[in-house]
Design a protein around this motif. Structure first.
Motif, PDB file in Angstrom:
ATOM      1  N   VAL A  51     -39.589 -36.418 -25.658  1.00  0.00           N
ATOM      2  CA  VAL A  51     -39.174 -35.450 -26.672  1.00  0.00           C
ATOM      3  C   VAL A  51     -37.785 -34.959 -26.322  1.00  0.00           C
ATOM      4  CG1 VAL A  51     -39.644 -33.238 -27.769  1.00  0.00           C
ATOM      5  CG2 VAL A  51     -41.546 -34.726 -27.088  1.00  0.00           C
ATOM      6  N   ASP A  52     -36.796 -35.287 -27.144  1.00  0.00           N
ATOM      7  CA  ASP A  52     -35.438 -34.782 -26.963  1.00  0.00           C
ATOM      8  C   ASP A  52     -35.271 -33.514 -27.789  1.00  0.00           C
ATOM      9  OD1 ASP A  52     -33.572 -36.798 -25.390  1.00  0.00           O
ATOM     10  OD2 ASP A  52     -34.959 -38.013 -26.590  1.00  0.00           O
ATOM     11  N   VAL A  53     -34.863 -32.452 -27.142  1.00  0.00           N
ATOM     12  CA  VAL A  53     -34.747 -31.163 -27.807  1.00  0.00           C
ATOM     13  C   VAL A  53     -33.352 -31.025 -28.416  1.00  0.00           C
ATOM     14  CG1 VAL A  53     -34.908 -28.675 -27.533  1.00  0.00           C
ATOM     15  CG2 VAL A  53     -36.379 -30.186 -26.164  1.00  0.00           C
ATOM     16  N   ASP A  54     -33.318 -30.774 -29.706  1.00  0.00           N
ATOM     17  CA  ASP A  54     -32.059 -30.546 -30.411  1.00  0.00           C
ATOM     18  C   ASP A  54     -31.827 -29.042 -30.494  1.00  0.00           C
ATOM     19  OD1 ASP A  54     -29.779 -30.837 -31.896  1.00  0.00           O
ATOM     20  OD2 ASP A  54     -30.819 -31.176 -33.803  1.00  0.00           O
ATOM     21  N   PHE A  55     -30.762 -28.566 -29.871  1.00  0.00           N
ATOM     22  CA  PHE A  55     -30.519 -27.120 -29.854  1.00  0.00           C
ATOM     23  C   PHE A  55     -29.039 -26.844 -30.039  1.00  0.00           C
ATOM     24  CE2 PHE A  55     -30.285 -28.730 -25.545  1.00  0.00           C
ATOM     25  CZ  PHE A  55     -29.198 -28.090 -24.980  1.00  0.00           C
ATOM     26  N   ASP A  56     -28.739 -25.649 -30.509  1.00  0.00           N
ATOM     27  CA  ASP A  56     -27.353 -25.236 -30.693  1.00  0.00           C
ATOM     28  C   ASP A  56     -26.694 -25.065 -29.326  1.00  0.00           C
ATOM     29  OD1 ASP A  56     -27.634 -25.184 -33.446  1.00  0.00           O
ATOM     30  OD2 ASP A  56     -28.211 -23.059 -33.484  1.00  0.00           O
ATOM     31  N   GLN A  57     -25.583 -25.750 -29.142  1.00  0.00           N
ATOM     32  CA  GLN A  57     -24.873 -25.647 -27.879  1.00  0.00           C
ATOM     33  C   GLN A  57     -24.183 -24.287 -27.769  1.00  0.00           C
ATOM     34  OE1 GLN A  57     -24.798 -28.007 -25.373  1.00  0.00           O
ATOM     35  NE2 GLN A  57     -26.241 -29.253 -26.568  1.00  0.00           N
ATOM     36  N   VAL A  58     -24.089 -23.787 -26.564  1.00  0.00           N
ATOM     37  CA  VAL A  58     -23.392 -22.528 -26.315  1.00  0.00           C
ATOM     38  C   VAL A  58     -22.119 -22.821 -25.535  1.00  0.00           C
ATOM     39  CG1 VAL A  58     -25.557 -21.236 -26.270  1.00  0.00           C
ATOM     40  CG2 VAL A  58     -24.574 -22.076 -24.117  1.00  0.00           C
ATOM     41  N   HIS A  59     -21.172 -21.893 -25.594  1.00  0.00           N
ATOM     42  CA  HIS A  59     -19.987 -21.964 -24.751  1.00  0.00           C
ATOM     43  C   HIS A  59     -20.428 -21.493 -23.368  1.00  0.00           C
ATOM     44  CE1 HIS A  59     -16.029 -20.979 -23.084  1.00  0.00           C
ATOM     45  NE2 HIS A  59     -15.465 -21.628 -24.107  1.00  0.00           N
ATOM     46  N   GLN A  60     -20.517 -22.442 -22.441  1.00  0.00           N
ATOM     47  CA  GLN A  60     -21.138 -22.146 -21.158  1.00  0.00           C
ATOM     48  C   GLN A  60     -20.433 -21.019 -20.407  1.00  0.00           C
ATOM     49  OE1 GLN A  60     -21.038 -25.070 -17.868  1.00  0.00           O
ATOM     50  NE2 GLN A  60     -23.220 -25.369 -18.255  1.00  0.00           N
TER      51      GLN A  60
END
Length: 366
Positions: free
Chosen positions: A305-314
């Motif tokens: 299961v690959d989780v698709d999530f909104d990336q954050v500015h680390q």
């Protein structure tokens, strides 16, 4: 188990440390940025600006042209290192972010601590274990708060991986594999006259600059410290003649869990962390670089299961955490004592590389 898995993936990028309302922050933490290399200019300063809890107000560097340029671009106060150390700008900042070469950390942290300022110091803490201890002691003696820049610890992908391990989704952890590599001379501009290649300034290269990422991130997700380390280093390219170009190391954790890690400053770009348990594998790939989207996957019984999530500015997340904890008067997780455990491990790995023998980590050892 399926319920726990789903629960931890809901609102994947939630800030589980946040108790304040960012929109209600009237007086963010004023930050002095010490060191204006490419990372500070391209990532740290934008991250500070994006965070609701921080703002940059002072900058300094040994390069006066860099100070003048950044001060004008960011509309902040530029000072010389001597002015910073003397306290000339003390009224203009609340906390210092130290992003100089490793061997200069102690000098600037000690100066900020003497002025009563909180500190966010980049990792690794210093170029040597002894200097790292002196840095932590300077903050402790001045009774100022010290956070160390382990940006992976505020990245949602890493925090959710730790949550899932704690919830038992992977079962009993058996082993960890991690790798981080780059073609440093290509990806960082091809300059061979840089501090990472000077052992006096960096303390080492592949292990100190890259190895700290899998080391610390593994400690964080397992919530354990290694008790024994071993490793070896290799150098072939003439540009790396005085430092380690490649390194591989083993971290032995309590209960028999091993982490096997490889890092290189002269290999194809890679960034991966995989935790294997009796019930599942948890994978972050890409994992460690701020300039690429992170990936997250769970593999269980042959199903991935690959989780698709909104990336954050680390880096925004890191500075938001730093400012939030100061304003909320809450402790930092990656504090000086936490970072000293990494320094002991790095020192032990280098000693193992020299002797060919594994090294037991003793908190009180030199």
């Amino acid at each position: 188990m399926e319920t726990a898995f789903a629960d931890y993936l809901d609102e994947f990028t939630r800030r589980d440390w946040e108790t304040l309302d960012p929109e209600a922050v009237a007086d963010p933490v004023r930050v002095a940025v010490v060191g204006l290399g490419w990372f500070a200019r391209e990532w740290a300063l934008p991250g500070i600006a994006r965070s609701a809890y921080t703002e940059a107000t002072v900058v300094t560097d040994v390069d006066p042209d860099a100070v003048e340029t950044v001060a004008a671009e960011r509309d902040v106060t530029g000072v010389t290192p001597e002015e910073f150390r003397s306290g000339a700008a003390a009224d203009a900042y609340d906390a210092a972010y130290v992003a100089t070469p490793n061997a200069a950390h102690l000098d600037y942290v000690r100066a900020a601590a003497a002025q009563g300022k909180a500190v966010l110091c980049e990792k690794p803490l210093e170029a040597t274990l002894d200097r790292a201890r002196r840095l932590v002691a300077a903050c402790r003696d001045a009774d100022v708060r010290l956070m160390v820049g382990y940006r992976m610890q505020t990245d949602p992908a890493v925090r959710r991986l730790r949550d899932l391990l704690r919830a038992g989704v992977a079962g009993d952890v058996v082993h960890v594999h991690a790798t981080m590599s780059q073609t440093m001379l290509g990806e960082l501009g091809g300059d061979t006259d840089q501090w990472r290649l000077d052992p006096e300034l960096s303390g080492g290269c592949a292990l100190m600059d890259l190895g700290v990422y899998p080391l610390n991130t593994t400690r964080f997700v397992l919530d354990e410290d290694p008790v024994r380390v071993s490793g070896r280093t290799r150098t072939r390219h003439e540009a790396f003649a005085d430092v380690d170009e490649h390194a591989s190391f083993r971290l032995a954790f309590p209960d028999g869990v091993d982490a096997l890690c490889t890092v290189s400053q002269n290999a194809q770009h890679a960034s991966r962390l995989e935790v294997t348990g009796t019930e599942a594998r948890l994978i972050s790939d890409p994992a460690f670089y701020e300039r690429e989207d992170r990936g997250f996957a769970v593999v269980r019984d042959g199903t991935r299961v690959d989780v698709d999530f909104d990336q954050v500015h680390q880096i925004e997340e890191e500075f938001a955490y730093f400012g939030h904890q100061l304003l909320a008067d809450e402790p930092f997780h990656p504090d000086g004592e936490h970072a000293l455990a990494d320094m002991r491990a790095l020192d032990g790995i280098y000693r193992s590389a020299e002797t060919g023998r594994s090294v037991t980590l003793d908190e009180d050892a030199a």
